[in-house]
Design a protein around this motif. Structure first.
Motif, mmCIF file in Angstrom:
data_model
loop_
_atom_site.group_PDB
_atom_site.id
_atom_site.type_symbol
_atom_site.label_atom_id
_atom_site.label_comp_id
_atom_site.label_asym_id
_atom_site.label_seq_id
_atom_site.Cartn_x
_atom_site.Cartn_y
_atom_site.Cartn_z
ATOM 1 N N SER A 1 6.476 9.342 9.715
ATOM 2 C CA SER A 1 5.019 9.178 9.674
ATOM 3 C C SER A 1 4.636 7.841 9.045
ATOM 4 O O SER A 1 3.656 7.205 9.458
ATOM 5 C CB SER A 1 4.380 10.328 8.902
ATOM 6 N N LEU A 2 5.419 7.394 8.045
ATOM 7 C CA LEU A 2 5.136 6.094 7.431
ATOM 8 C C LEU A 2 5.364 4.967 8.431
ATOM 9 O O LEU A 2 4.612 3.984 8.463
ATOM 10 C CB LEU A 2 6.027 5.890 6.202
ATOM 11 N N SER A 3 6.378 5.102 9.257
ATOM 12 C CA SER A 3 6.627 4.096 10.293
ATOM 13 C C SER A 3 5.527 4.116 11.340
ATOM 14 O O SER A 3 5.109 3.074 11.854
ATOM 15 C CB SER A 3 7.982 4.354 10.953
ATOM 16 N N ASN A 4 5.039 5.321 11.650
ATOM 17 C CA ASN A 4 3.961 5.426 12.628
ATOM 18 C C ASN A 4 2.672 4.779 12.111
ATOM 19 O O ASN A 4 1.887 4.233 12.891
ATOM 20 C CB ASN A 4 3.704 6.892 12.978
ATOM 21 N N THR B 1 10.671 -1.451 2.068
ATOM 22 C CA THR B 1 11.059 -1.161 3.450
ATOM 23 C C THR B 1 12.264 -0.225 3.497
ATOM 24 O O THR B 1 12.281 0.746 4.264
ATOM 25 C CB THR B 1 11.379 -2.459 4.202
ATOM 26 N N ARG B 2 13.258 -0.503 2.678
ATOM 27 C CA ARG B 2 14.443 0.353 2.644
ATOM 28 C C ARG B 2 14.099 1.750 2.121
ATOM 29 O O ARG B 2 14.636 2.757 2.595
ATOM 30 C CB ARG B 2 15.526 -0.292 1.772
ATOM 31 N N ALA B 3 13.200 1.810 1.141
ATOM 32 C CA ALA B 3 12.796 3.108 0.602
ATOM 33 C C ALA B 3 12.049 3.927 1.648
ATOM 34 O O ALA B 3 12.207 5.150 1.731
ATOM 35 C CB ALA B 3 11.929 2.903 -0.635
ATOM 36 N N HIS C 1 12.982 7.595 3.129
ATOM 37 C CA HIS C 1 12.022 8.590 2.662
ATOM 38 C C HIS C 1 11.999 9.802 3.595
ATOM 39 O O HIS C 1 12.218 9.675 4.806
ATOM 40 C CB HIS C 1 10.627 7.959 2.597
ATOM 41 N N ALA C 2 11.725 10.966 3.014
ATOM 42 C CA ALA C 2 11.677 12.190 3.824
ATOM 43 C C ALA C 2 10.572 12.128 4.872
ATOM 44 O O ALA C 2 10.650 12.768 5.914
ATOM 45 C CB ALA C 2 11.460 13.394 2.903
ATOM 46 N N ASP C 3 9.537 11.343 4.589
ATOM 47 C CA ASP C 3 8.410 11.209 5.507
ATOM 48 C C ASP C 3 8.442 9.865 6.226
ATOM 49 O O ASP C 3 7.410 9.310 6.578
ATOM 50 C CB ASP C 3 7.106 11.341 4.706
ATOM 51 N N ALA D 1 0.819 -1.208 0.000
ATOM 52 C CA ALA D 1 0.000 0.000 0.000
ATOM 53 C C ALA D 1 0.856 1.263 0.000
ATOM 54 O O ALA D 1 0.410 2.334 -0.435
ATOM 55 C CB ALA D 1 -0.939 0.005 1.204
ATOM 56 N N GLN D 2 2.095 1.149 0.500
ATOM 57 C CA GLN D 2 2.991 2.305 0.552
ATOM 58 C C GLN D 2 3.916 2.391 -0.658
ATOM 59 O O GLN D 2 4.656 3.361 -0.811
ATOM 60 C CB GLN D 2 3.863 2.251 1.824
ATOM 61 N N ALA D 3 3.874 1.391 -1.542
ATOM 62 C CA ALA D 3 4.841 1.309 -2.641
ATOM 63 C C ALA D 3 4.875 2.571 -3.500
ATOM 64 O O ALA D 3 5.948 3.130 -3.780
ATOM 65 C CB ALA D 3 4.545 0.085 -3.504
ATOM 66 N N LYS D 4 3.723 3.039 -3.925
ATOM 67 C CA LYS D 4 3.688 4.193 -4.815
ATOM 68 C C LYS D 4 4.143 5.468 -4.114
ATOM 69 O O LYS D 4 4.642 6.389 -4.767
ATOM 70 C CB LYS D 4 2.282 4.365 -5.384
ATOM 71 N N ARG D 5 4.000 5.508 -2.801
ATOM 72 C CA ARG D 5 4.462 6.691 -2.059
ATOM 73 C C ARG D 5 5.980 6.797 -2.082
ATOM 74 O O ARG D 5 6.534 7.881 -1.904
ATOM 75 C CB ARG D 5 3.954 6.647 -0.612
#
Length: 235
Positions: A101-104, A90-92, A96-98, A6-10
């Motif tokens: 928040s993605l980890s949260n 996961t590495r991206a 990532h600059a964000d 779900a986060q791939a495109k981000r």
């Protein structure tokens, strides 16, 4: 894996191949674990998906004894690429600059994995609020529970889970009620000139009320009555 895809495109990664593998794997599992009924559309689609996968993997829609090993090799190779893509995402995310928040988001996902929602109780309350009658609520629960579980598991821990749950209950009840109406969402959008969204849901609710008061109305009569009532609401 669902969260990562779900986060791939981000993080500018195309998850198409992984999604295709995930779908094919599910269909293959169904083919080998269940007795398919070719008279049903879903089972025919499952069979055809598997046949296409076999043809791509070994050159035959129905593998011979000496082709199954080739299918296994293709399956394992796809699974490896699926895993490597997850690591890449996961590495991206890490870089990532964000990333925080993605980890949260992932932490919130974990915090929701053990959330237990009384779907039937929530459905009964929502049905009362909407004035829905004649629906088999246990059947509605069984039809939507898996989808609700997936959606609610992604809701941040800071959000009121009861409010979100109620919203999804209402949407499901409206969808189920619409099946009992002589009009569809497409009819409503065309007749009232509405775009897809919340306004269509409101209009369908209104149509439900009108139809419950006048169950003898046919499609055209109900749309006409709905149009008149809708104009009054817009004043």
């Amino acid at each position: 894996m669902k969260y990562l895809l779900a986060q791939a495109k981000r993080v500018d990664i195309d998850p198409a191949e992984a999604e295709q593998f995930k779908h094919a794997l599910g269909r293959l599992r169904t083919l080998f674990a269940h007795n398919l009924d070719p008279s049903t559309t879903r089972d025919r689609e499952t069979r055809d998906t598997c046949y296409a996968w076999f043809k791509n993997a070994c050159g035959s829609r129905v593998p011979s004894d000496d082709q199954w090993e080739q299918c296994l090799e293709v399956l394992l190779d796809s699974a490896l690429r699926y895993l490597m893509l997850a690591i890449e995402i996961t590495r991206a995310i890490e870089q990532h600059a964000d990333s925080e928040s993605l980890s949260n988001l992932w932490k919130d996902r974990l915090s929701r994995t053990d959330v237990v929602v009384n779907y039937l109780g929530s459905l009964q309350r929502a049905a009362g609020d909407l004035g829905c009658e004649g629906l088999n609520l246990p059947q509605v629960r069984d039809r939507y529970s898996k989808r609700w579980g997936e959606v609610l598991s992604l809701v941040p821990a800071s959000v009121n889970i009861e409010e979100v749950t109620s919203r999804h209950m209402e949407q499901a009840l409206i969808a189920e009620t619409s099946r009992l109406l002589p009009i569809t969402a497409a009819d409503v959008m065309e007749h009232l000139v509405l775009q897809p969204g919340e306004a269509v849901e409101v209009a369908l609710r209104l149509g439900q009320v009108i139809y419950s008061l006048h169950p003898d109305l046919n499609r055209d009569s109900l749309l006409e009555s709905l149009g008149a009532s809708w104009k009054q609401l817009q004043r």
